[in-house]
Enzyme design. Structure first.
Site, PDB file in Angstrom:
ATOM      1  N   GLU A  84       0.853  -1.187   0.000  1.00  0.00           N
ATOM      2  CA  GLU A  84       0.000   0.000   0.000  1.00  0.00           C
ATOM      3  C   GLU A  84       0.894   1.244   0.000  1.00  0.00           C
ATOM      4  O   GLU A  84       1.924   1.294   0.675  1.00  0.00           O
ATOM      5  CB  GLU A  84      -0.911  -0.048   1.233  1.00  0.00           C
ATOM      6  N   ASP A 107      -6.352   6.821  -8.620  1.00  0.00           N
ATOM      7  CA  ASP A 107      -7.810   6.668  -8.575  1.00  0.00           C
ATOM      8  C   ASP A 107      -8.422   7.958  -8.033  1.00  0.00           C
ATOM      9  O   ASP A 107      -8.097   8.382  -6.927  1.00  0.00           O
ATOM     10  CB  ASP A 107      -8.171   5.492  -7.665  1.00  0.00           C
ATOM     11  N   LYS A 111     -16.829  10.033  -6.190  1.00  0.00           N
ATOM     12  CA  LYS A 111     -17.959  10.319  -5.299  1.00  0.00           C
ATOM     13  C   LYS A 111     -17.457  11.007  -4.039  1.00  0.00           C
ATOM     14  O   LYS A 111     -16.486  10.568  -3.431  1.00  0.00           O
ATOM     15  CB  LYS A 111     -18.688   9.024  -4.936  1.00  0.00           C
ATOM     16  N   ASP A 143      -6.475  13.081 -14.831  1.00  0.00           N
ATOM     17  CA  ASP A 143      -7.451  13.462 -15.853  1.00  0.00           C
ATOM     18  C   ASP A 143      -8.723  13.978 -15.204  1.00  0.00           C
ATOM     19  O   ASP A 143      -9.689  14.280 -15.885  1.00  0.00           O
ATOM     20  CB  ASP A 143      -7.801  12.249 -16.729  1.00  0.00           C
TER      21      ASP A 143
END
Length: 196
Positions: A84, A107, A111, A143
């Site tokens: 991690e 990532d 939300k 992005d």
């Protein structure tokens, strides 16, 4: 710490890495946090034999793929760790030892309720800054415009890195994400910060 081809196997998850033992030299160390399929890491290591590239990826299948490709390409300046990212940065990176940290298309957790899962948070930035050499850089690419905005806020809130002009990324290898976004005509955002 053992080395299986290009993968790093840690005997002790509480001991900081020893770059000289890991790479066999004192070349500057750069990080690829979230190496994905390894396209950037492999090409970047090839373009820059004068540096050591330490790639971190969580997913076992991706790590194995990178390891196989690195072995075939005989990339002696690339190592891959399956772990991690936050733990690696906080507990394993030696203080003031990293020249550049690349975070490419992490990532975005779009939300709002998932925003706490985003990698670039003030505590993470402070931990990463501790691992950067004076003058060391964080290079961030995404992005996702809202993530770009919150990442800038997180770095500012951490108060340990100074915003700098963008680096010349025109010669940098493109990730698969970057290639896809370019083909689709989608925008990407970049920022660079320096440890003063």
């Amino acid at each position: 710490m053992d080395l299986t081809a290009h993968s790093v196997v840690l005997a002790d998850l509480c001991q900081r890495l020893d770059w000289r033992a890991l790479f066999g030299n004192d070349h500057p160390v750069e990080l690829d946090l979230g190496a994905g399929d390894g396209g950037f890491a492999l090409a970047y290591a090839q373009l820059h034999p004068e540096i050591n590239l330490f790639a971190v990826e969580r997913l076992l299948g991706r790590v194995r793929k990178i390891e196989k490709r690195a072995a075939r390409a005989q990339r002696t300046n690339l190592r891959i760790l399956r772990l991690e990212f936050g733990y690696t940065v906080r507990y394993l990176l030696p203080p003031a030892s990293v020249a550049v940290a690349h975070i490419l298309f992490p990532d975005p957790w779009p939300k709002r309720r998932h925003w706490p899962r985003r990698l670039v948070q003030p505590d993470f930035v402070r931990d990463l800054a501790a691992a950067l050499k004076p003058g060391g850089e964080l290079r961030f690419t995404t992005d996702h415009d809202p993530y770009f905005e919150t990442a800038q806020q997180a770095v500012a809130e951490a108060g340990v890195l100074q915003r700098a002009s963008d680096w010349d990324w025109s010669a940098d290898p493109k990730t698969d994400f970057q290639k896809t976004f370019d083909d689709e005509g989608r925008a990407t955002w970049r920022a660079r910060w320096i440890k003063m």
